[in-house]
Every structure is written in structure tokens, then in C-alpha cells.
Scaffold this motif. Structure first.
Motif: not given
Length: 362
Positions: A117-119, A122-127, A150-154
Motif C-alpha cells: 500500500s505504501g508504494l 504520493s512520493k511514488y506518483d511518478e512511478l 481504498e487500499l490504505e483503508a483495507v
């Protein structure tokens, strides 16, 4: 079976919320057991989703780095790796037997839900723009944030279950909807398969306690007023049971919006002068009441005295609000004179509404 001994082992602090919603110790234990059955079947769906998310992200990154399935994992690649990710990878690898510490599948499987979920942060917006969006090809408008939220909520829901936190006051069906939605972002067929194996609704229907916590009111005039202003107005002195929610019956169906009753007041003087006094109050609910009077007067509710309910709006859904939206309206299939589901008000439970297909199920 010695109920006293079981209560002692499970502890009074843990069982007290269940005792508050039931009439006896055995009923409290039954409700407690049901909550854990619900948690178990939810965790099963989260497990399927977590594997699907992991493999879909892995595939997108592997293709971006033009790696073969057997090559050294992308997780060691620059510029993806940073200090925080390096620590998470090291923790995962250290949990593995030495023989598996360079196996890409074993390493990927050892990484936590929080890693994946961390990927999507926002720091990986370019990725995301370069390749991660391909892991969720059916996401709404292809937006990273919509998937990440949604993924962070799950992930948080998963942790609550894993730590045995009570789900007694959790909107379980709402959380499960998130899980299915994310599966659909990866592939609609994945979502359909998860729905086909899910036991959530079957176990949800087994809830042992279902109190009448919702009033269903006739909504010919009330439903449009609610849609525009999120209020309900009726004659002063009308009697209602002490309930938490209000639903509307109109056009031979119970509408899907189930509003939380936030505030009510009876015998309200229906004048512009009184509305202006209320709107100038330091009390938030009184200001809302003043606005409700003005809105209802504009809609044709003139003069006299009324009873007013301030209700939640559809944008106040969990986890930040208590508004509920059913997956579909509940049709009333009976016909003929006097066959309406209600011409005034009827009581049911939110639980029953969430399970009903037609009003006959209520």
C-alpha cells in the motif's frame, strides 16, 4: 457448560459492549462469537486481495524494469529503493530461511501489506504514472489517489481484525465493498470470483441480535425535501420510538439512502423570525435547525409548528460518518388499495434493510 467461567476468561471489559446490546450473558457470547465469524470471513477476502495486489504490482514493476520472472527482484533497483523500503525488505528477508533470501517470489511474499500500500503513496506518483497504474488497469479514471485511499483503508481494517479489535460498531458491509472494489480495479473477473466464494453475506445474515433501530417514513413529500436539504419535517407532537436511523418509502420502494438522525426537536415555531434567531445561535444544531426552517418554508411548509429531524447526507458515509447507502432500493411488490408498505411510519433494523431484496423480507 459453565458460562461464568467463559465470561471470566474472556474478561468483562472485552464483553461489556456485547452485554450492552443484549439481554443476557449467553446472548452476549453468541454476539461475540458472531463478530469473530464475520472477522474471519473478512480476513479470508483480504488474504485473496493482498495476494492479487502483490502479484499485480510485481508484474507491473517487473515489466517496467524488463526483468524475467527468475531475475533479481525489482525491489533492489534504483531509484525505487530508499532507506525506508530497504529496511522493510531487510525485515522481510530476515524472516526467511537463508536458502530463500534471494528468491524473488519468497521475498515478495514476505513483505507486509503496508509495503504494497505504501508504494501507492504520493512520493511514488511518478512511478505510478510510469508503470504502477498498469497494476490497477480498471481503477476509477486511473487515479493513484483513489486506489491508495481504498487500499490504505483495507490495510487498517485488516490490522483491526489481526489485532482482535471489536468490529461491533464497524460497518462491515461497507468495508467488504472496498475489498471487492479494489479487486475489480485489478480485474473484474478477479472481483467476480471473490464475490462467488465470499461467505460474508451468509454469515452477516446470522447476526443473533437485530434491534429495531430504524424508522421508515412515508416519503411522497418527505423524500424530495430530504434530497434537497437532508431534513425531515412532520406535524408537531407525532410520536416516534427512540431510533438511530431514518429511511424513506416513496414510489413503491424504500430508498437506498439510510440517514443517521443527528438531531431532532419537536414543537418548533415555523416563522422566519424564529429561524433567524436560531441561525444566530452559538449552538451548531440550532443553526442547522434555523436553516432547516428556511429551507422547508421555501419548499412550501408554511406557518404553524412542526417537528424537525436533522439527518445525515450521503457524503457522510463511513469511516467518517454514520450514513448508510444500500446497494439497491428495496422494492414493494404488493398492489391494491391499502397495500402500501407504510402510509405513516414503520420500524425495522438497519441489519434487516441491508439484507432485504423486497419489503416482504422485512
Amino acid at each position: 457448560m459453565d458460562i461464568t467461567k467463559i465470561l471470566e476468561l474472556l474478561s468483562e471489559p472485552r464483553l461489556s459492549p456485547y452485554r450492552a446490546q443484549t439481554a443476557s450473558a449467553p446472548e452476549a457470547l453468541e454476539l461475540y462469537a458472531w463478530i469473530h465469524r464475520m472477522a474471519s470471513t473478512c480476513f479470508e477476502l483480504i488474504a485473496y486481495l493482498e495476494v492479487g495486489v502483490r502479484n499485480s504490482i510485481d508484474k507491473a514493476l517487473r515489466e517496467y524494469h524488463e526483468q524475467s520472472p527468475s531475475s533479481v527482484p525489482w525491489i533492489f533497483s534504483q531509484p525505487l529503493i530508499n532507506h525506508h523500503i530497504a529496511e522493510m525488505i531487510a525485515t522481510g528477508r530476515n524472516r526467511l530461511p537463508e536458502v530463500h533470501q534471494n528468491n524473488r517470489d519468497q521475498i515478495s511474499a514476505s513483505l507486509s501489506f503496508g509495503f504494497w500500500s505504501g508504494l501507492l503513496g504520493s512520493k511514488y506518483d511518478e512511478l505510478w504514472k510510469k508503470c504502477l497504474h498498469k497494476a490497477f488497469p480498471y481503477a476509477y479514471q486511473g487515479k493513484r489517489k483513489s486506489v491508495a485511499v481504498e487500499l490504505e483503508a483495507v490495510r487498517k481494517f485488516r490490522n483491526r481484525i489481526a489485532h482482535h479489535d471489536s468490529l461491533l460498531n464497524t460497518d462491515i458491509l461497507f468495508e467488504v465493498t472496498r475489498i471487492f472494489k479494489l479487486a475489480g480495479y485489478i480485474d473484474p473477473q478477479f472481483e467476480n470470483w471473490m464475490r462467488s466464494v465470499s461467505r460474508v453475506h451468509a454469515i452477516y445474515a446470522e447476526k443473533p441480535v437485530s434491534s429495531e433501530d430504524t424508522v421508515v417514513v412515508a416519503g411522497k413529500d418527505a423524500w424530495p425535501l430530504y434530497c434537497d436539504h437532508h431534513i425531515y419535517v412532520c406535524q408537531a407532537g407525532r410520536s416516534f420510538k427512540d431510533v438511530n436511523y431514518m429511511a424513506f418509502y416513496s414510489e413503491k420502494e424504500i430508498k437506498p439512502e439510510i440517514a443517521r438522525i443527528k438531531f431532532k426537536r419537536d414543537d418548533v415555531l415555523w416563522t422566519e423570525e424564529h429561524a433567524e434567531q436560531l441561525m444566530a445561535s452559538n449552538n451548531r444544531n440550532e443553526r442547522k435547525l434555523g436553516n432547516a426552517i428556511m429551507a422547508a418554508r421555501a419548499a412550501g411548509w408554511d406557518g404553524g409548528r412542526y417537528q424537525v429531524f436533522i439527518l445525515s447526507s450521503p457524503n457522510e458515509k463511513p469511516p467518517h460518518g454514520e450514513h448508510r447507502t444500500l446497494s439497491h432500493p428495496i422494492k414493494h411488490e404488493r398492489h391494491g388499495r391499502g397495500s402500501a408498505y407504510t402510509q405513516s411510519q414503520r420500524y425495522t433494523s438497519l441489519h434487516a434493510l441491508e439484507l432485504a431484496q423486497t419489503t416482504d423480507d422485512l
